[in-house]
Design a protein around this motif. Structure first.
Motif, PDB file in Angstrom:
ATOM      1  N   HIS A 214      37.931 -54.601 -67.271  1.00  0.00           N
ATOM      2  CA  HIS A 214      37.489 -55.110 -65.976  1.00  0.00           C
ATOM      3  C   HIS A 214      36.592 -54.074 -65.326  1.00  0.00           C
ATOM      4  CE1 HIS A 214      39.529 -58.925 -65.078  1.00  0.00           C
ATOM      5  NE2 HIS A 214      40.543 -58.484 -65.796  1.00  0.00           N
ATOM      6  N   LEU A 215      35.946 -54.472 -64.224  1.00  0.00           N
ATOM      7  CA  LEU A 215      35.041 -53.584 -63.491  1.00  0.00           C
ATOM      8  C   LEU A 215      35.569 -53.395 -62.070  1.00  0.00           C
ATOM      9  CD1 LEU A 215      32.304 -52.327 -64.443  1.00  0.00           C
ATOM     10  CD2 LEU A 215      31.180 -54.077 -63.048  1.00  0.00           C
ATOM     11  N   THR A 216      35.657 -52.128 -61.645  1.00  0.00           N
ATOM     12  CA  THR A 216      36.094 -51.842 -60.281  1.00  0.00           C
ATOM     13  C   THR A 216      34.970 -52.122 -59.286  1.00  0.00           C
ATOM     14  OG1 THR A 216      35.372 -49.540 -60.382  1.00  0.00           O
ATOM     15  CG2 THR A 216      37.621 -50.020 -61.118  1.00  0.00           C
ATOM     16  N   ALA A 217      35.299 -52.007 -57.993  1.00  0.00           N
ATOM     17  CA  ALA A 217      34.317 -52.266 -56.940  1.00  0.00           C
ATOM     18  C   ALA A 217      33.134 -51.315 -57.021  1.00  0.00           C
ATOM     19  CB  ALA A 217      34.980 -52.167 -55.563  1.00  0.00           C
ATOM     20  N   ASP A 218      33.375 -50.099 -57.528  1.00  0.00           N
ATOM     21  CA  ASP A 218      32.287 -49.127 -57.624  1.00  0.00           C
ATOM     22  C   ASP A 218      31.718 -49.024 -59.038  1.00  0.00           C
ATOM     23  OD1 ASP A 218      34.778 -48.094 -58.264  1.00  0.00           O
ATOM     24  OD2 ASP A 218      34.315 -46.064 -57.595  1.00  0.00           O
ATOM     25  N   GLY A 219      31.966 -50.050 -59.867  1.00  0.00           N
ATOM     26  CA  GLY A 219      31.254 -50.163 -61.133  1.00  0.00           C
ATOM     27  C   GLY A 219      31.817 -49.396 -62.307  1.00  0.00           C
ATOM     28  N   THR A 220      33.102 -49.049 -62.282  1.00  0.00           N
ATOM     29  CA  THR A 220      33.724 -48.342 -63.394  1.00  0.00           C
ATOM     30  C   THR A 220      34.458 -49.334 -64.287  1.00  0.00           C
ATOM     31  OG1 THR A 220      34.035 -46.342 -62.064  1.00  0.00           O
ATOM     32  CG2 THR A 220      35.393 -46.550 -64.035  1.00  0.00           C
ATOM     33  N   VAL A 221      34.229 -49.252 -65.594  1.00  0.00           N
ATOM     34  CA  VAL A 221      34.973 -50.094 -66.533  1.00  0.00           C
ATOM     35  C   VAL A 221      36.344 -49.460 -66.766  1.00  0.00           C
ATOM     36  CG1 VAL A 221      35.077 -51.103 -68.832  1.00  0.00           C
ATOM     37  CG2 VAL A 221      32.869 -50.871 -67.673  1.00  0.00           C
ATOM     38  N   VAL A 222      37.386 -50.239 -66.505  1.00  0.00           N
ATOM     39  CA  VAL A 222      38.758 -49.754 -66.683  1.00  0.00           C
ATOM     40  C   VAL A 222      39.500 -50.701 -67.612  1.00  0.00           C
ATOM     41  CG1 VAL A 222      38.858 -48.575 -64.453  1.00  0.00           C
ATOM     42  CG2 VAL A 222      39.536 -50.994 -64.600  1.00  0.00           C
ATOM     43  N   LEU A 223      40.552 -50.169 -68.228  1.00  0.00           N
ATOM     44  CA  LEU A 223      41.378 -50.962 -69.126  1.00  0.00           C
ATOM     45  C   LEU A 223      42.533 -51.559 -68.318  1.00  0.00           C
ATOM     46  CD1 LEU A 223      41.378 -48.711 -72.315  1.00  0.00           C
ATOM     47  CD2 LEU A 223      39.729 -50.437 -71.555  1.00  0.00           C
ATOM     48  N   PHE A 224      42.449 -52.858 -68.109  1.00  0.00           N
ATOM     49  CA  PHE A 224      43.398 -53.555 -67.234  1.00  0.00           C
ATOM     50  C   PHE A 224      43.304 -55.027 -67.589  1.00  0.00           C
ATOM     51  CE2 PHE A 224      45.554 -54.701 -63.329  1.00  0.00           C
ATOM     52  CZ  PHE A 224      46.254 -53.545 -62.969  1.00  0.00           C
ATOM     53  N   HIS A 225      44.436 -55.694 -67.689  1.00  0.00           N
ATOM     54  CA  HIS A 225      44.418 -57.079 -68.149  1.00  0.00           C
ATOM     55  C   HIS A 225      44.123 -58.081 -67.042  1.00  0.00           C
ATOM     56  CE1 HIS A 225      46.160 -61.047 -69.147  1.00  0.00           C
ATOM     57  NE2 HIS A 225      45.670 -60.799 -70.342  1.00  0.00           N
ATOM     58  N   ASP A 226      44.861 -58.004 -65.952  1.00  0.00           N
ATOM     59  CA  ASP A 226      44.791 -59.037 -64.923  1.00  0.00           C
ATOM     60  C   ASP A 226      43.568 -58.853 -64.030  1.00  0.00           C
ATOM     61  OD1 ASP A 226      47.213 -59.616 -66.048  1.00  0.00           O
ATOM     62  OD2 ASP A 226      48.411 -59.178 -64.264  1.00  0.00           O
ATOM     63  N   SER A 227      43.142 -59.943 -63.414  1.00  0.00           N
ATOM     64  CA  SER A 227      42.026 -59.851 -62.470  1.00  0.00           C
ATOM     65  C   SER A 227      42.479 -59.339 -61.107  1.00  0.00           C
ATOM     66  CB  SER A 227      41.353 -61.214 -62.308  1.00  0.00           C
ATOM     67  OG  SER A 227      42.281 -62.173 -61.827  1.00  0.00           O
ATOM     68  N   ASP A 228      43.784 -59.367 -60.847  1.00  0.00           N
ATOM     69  CA  ASP A 228      44.302 -58.789 -59.607  1.00  0.00           C
ATOM     70  C   ASP A 228      45.398 -57.787 -59.942  1.00  0.00           C
ATOM     71  OD1 ASP A 228      47.117 -60.004 -59.309  1.00  0.00           O
ATOM     72  OD2 ASP A 228      45.895 -61.804 -59.543  1.00  0.00           O
ATOM     73  N   LEU A 229      45.853 -57.054 -58.933  1.00  0.00           N
ATOM     74  CA  LEU A 229      46.767 -55.935 -59.160  1.00  0.00           C
ATOM     75  C   LEU A 229      48.233 -56.280 -58.902  1.00  0.00           C
ATOM     76  CD1 LEU A 229      44.690 -53.174 -57.314  1.00  0.00           C
ATOM     77  CD2 LEU A 229      44.531 -53.898 -59.690  1.00  0.00           C
ATOM     78  N   SER A 230      48.510 -57.512 -58.525  1.00  0.00           N
ATOM     79  CA  SER A 230      49.846 -57.835 -58.032  1.00  0.00           C
ATOM     80  C   SER A 230      50.943 -57.626 -59.072  1.00  0.00           C
ATOM     81  CB  SER A 230      49.877 -59.274 -57.505  1.00  0.00           C
ATOM     82  OG  SER A 230      49.453 -60.184 -58.506  1.00  0.00           O
ATOM     83  N   ARG A 231      50.743 -58.082 -60.285  1.00  0.00           N
ATOM     84  CA  ARG A 231      51.813 -57.990 -61.294  1.00  0.00           C
ATOM     85  C   ARG A 231      52.098 -56.549 -61.693  1.00  0.00           C
ATOM     86  NH1 ARG A 231      52.016 -57.791 -66.891  1.00  0.00           N
ATOM     87  NH2 ARG A 231      49.755 -57.988 -67.014  1.00  0.00           N
ATOM     88  N   VAL A 232      51.058 -55.756 -61.849  1.00  0.00           N
ATOM     89  CA  VAL A 232      51.243 -54.392 -62.360  1.00  0.00           C
ATOM     90  C   VAL A 232      51.583 -53.401 -61.258  1.00  0.00           C
ATOM     91  CG1 VAL A 232      50.099 -52.477 -63.555  1.00  0.00           C
ATOM     92  CG2 VAL A 232      49.772 -54.824 -64.351  1.00  0.00           C
ATOM     93  N   THR A 233      50.953 -53.536 -60.087  1.00  0.00           N
ATOM     94  CA  THR A 233      51.136 -52.524 -59.041  1.00  0.00           C
ATOM     95  C   THR A 233      51.762 -53.053 -57.760  1.00  0.00           C
ATOM     96  OG1 THR A 233      49.003 -52.817 -57.923  1.00  0.00           O
ATOM     97  CG2 THR A 233      49.025 -51.447 -59.925  1.00  0.00           C
ATOM     98  N   GLY A 234      51.866 -54.382 -57.615  1.00  0.00           N
ATOM     99  CA  GLY A 234      52.374 -54.933 -56.365  1.00  0.00           C
ATOM    100  C   GLY A 234      51.319 -55.059 -55.280  1.00  0.00           C
ATOM    101  N   ASP A 235      50.099 -54.634 -55.543  1.00  0.00           N
ATOM    102  CA  ASP A 235      48.999 -54.739 -54.596  1.00  0.00           C
ATOM    103  C   ASP A 235      48.329 -56.104 -54.796  1.00  0.00           C
ATOM    104  OD1 ASP A 235      46.316 -54.536 -53.454  1.00  0.00           O
ATOM    105  OD2 ASP A 235      46.656 -52.377 -53.333  1.00  0.00           O
ATOM    106  N   PRO A 236      48.150 -56.897 -53.757  1.00  0.00           N
ATOM    107  CA  PRO A 236      47.629 -58.255 -53.933  1.00  0.00           C
ATOM    108  C   PRO A 236      46.129 -58.347 -54.162  1.00  0.00           C
ATOM    109  CG  PRO A 236      47.996 -57.829 -51.614  1.00  0.00           C
ATOM    110  CD  PRO A 236      48.509 -56.626 -52.346  1.00  0.00           C
ATOM    111  N   ARG A 237      45.392 -57.244 -54.025  1.00  0.00           N
ATOM    112  CA  ARG A 237      43.926 -57.321 -54.123  1.00  0.00           C
ATOM    113  C   ARG A 237      43.459 -57.594 -55.549  1.00  0.00           C
ATOM    114  NH1 ARG A 237      42.208 -51.691 -51.588  1.00  0.00           N
ATOM    115  NH2 ARG A 237      44.106 -51.110 -52.719  1.00  0.00           N
ATOM    116  N   ARG A 238      42.249 -58.161 -55.622  1.00  0.00           N
ATOM    117  CA  ARG A 238      41.603 -58.310 -56.914  1.00  0.00           C
ATOM    118  C   ARG A 238      41.127 -56.937 -57.374  1.00  0.00           C
ATOM    119  NH1 ARG A 238      40.557 -63.246 -58.647  1.00  0.00           N
ATOM    120  NH2 ARG A 238      38.849 -62.547 -59.980  1.00  0.00           N
TER     121      ARG A 238
END
Length: 259
Positions: free
Chosen positions: A53-77
């Motif tokens: 996925h791509l973060t807001a500032d354009g970094t490619v990160v290894l992460f499955h979901d389009s939002d953070l809720s399941r992994v971190t509890g944060d509801p943001r995309r």
């Protein structure tokens, strides 16, 4: 010619989002984290399967979901958070895996990268180009996959690739009705078919599909298999790779199949 990514013995173990054992999970380690990738590497997984996925500032990160809720509890995309914010959220969860840094940190690991977001396609392609011999690029969206491959080629690299959903559907359909030329056209340009055992009630992984794939120099990898009995059945059927959450157990089982 076989792509260097697919060198070595089969069946292969593809560590699904790295390896998170029960003990690691109890301590808060998350899938796709640096710790999960390191654990898969430590047990000897042939390939680490991960997602981009791509973060807001354009970094490619290894992460499955389009939002953070399941992994971190944060509801943001994920696309709404910066790299620094995501690093803070992942600090106690095994560490954020930034694609560029992870490729450098694990120089002997082969990566199977599923491009999950349209915006990530070209950046992923450019980043993996210098590491193309040990990277397979895929996406359920074949157009997105092709954009990533085109970006890699433009940057001087040709990673391996596995088919997206539309190509898989054409290949499976052609195999089922024994249209070998149509099958060959469907899999042209791909190195692997990565498929589930079945789609609803319809079997996907059959001896005929495996034989057709092998006749065209294409491997068959099956996801996501955690049951040892099912692993054994699929290996006996002739599949080339098992995508699993239990790379440690799969390696113990499948090493015997290679000997």
């Amino acid at each position: 010619m076989t792509h260097p990514f697919l060198a070595g013995p089969v069946p292969r173990v593809l560590a699904h989002r790295g390896l998170v054992t029960a003990v690691a999970a109890a301590s808060g380690i998350a899938e796709n984290s640096l710790a999960a990738i390191a654990a898969a590497h430590a047990v000897g997984a042939d390939i680490v399967e991960s997602d981009c996925h791509l973060t807001a500032d354009g970094t490619v990160v290894l992460f499955h979901d389009s939002d953070l809720s399941r992994v971190t509890g944060d509801p943001r995309r994920l696309s709404e958070v910066t790299t620094v914010e995501l690093e803070a959220l992942m600090r106690e969860r095994g560490g954020l895996a930034v694609l560029a840094d992870t490729l450098d940190a694990f120089p002997t690991v082969r990566f199977n990268l599923d491009v999950k977001a349209d915006a990530a396609a070209e950046p992923v392609g450019r980043l993996v180009a210098p590491h193309a011999a040990r990277v397979l690029v895929t996406s359920f969206d074949d157009a997105r996959r092709r954009r990533a491959l085109a970006a890699a080629e433009a940057a001087g690299g040709e990673p391996a690739t596995s088919a997206g959903s539309s190509v898989v559907a054409r290949a499976v359909g052609a195999s089922a009705v024994r249209l070998r030329r149509a099958f060959g056209r469907a899999v042209a340009g791909v190195d692997a078919l990565q498929v589930p055992v079945r789609q609803g009630p319809v079997p996907v992984v059959t001896r005929r599909l495996i034989d057709d794939a092998h006749a065209h120099g294409v491997e068959v990898h099956v996801w996501t298999i955690n049951d040892p009995g099912e692993m054994t059945r699929l290996v006996t059927l002739g599949v080339d790779g098992i995508v699993t959450d239990r790379a440690d157990a799969a390696l113990h089982l499948l090493r015997r199949a290679r000997s």
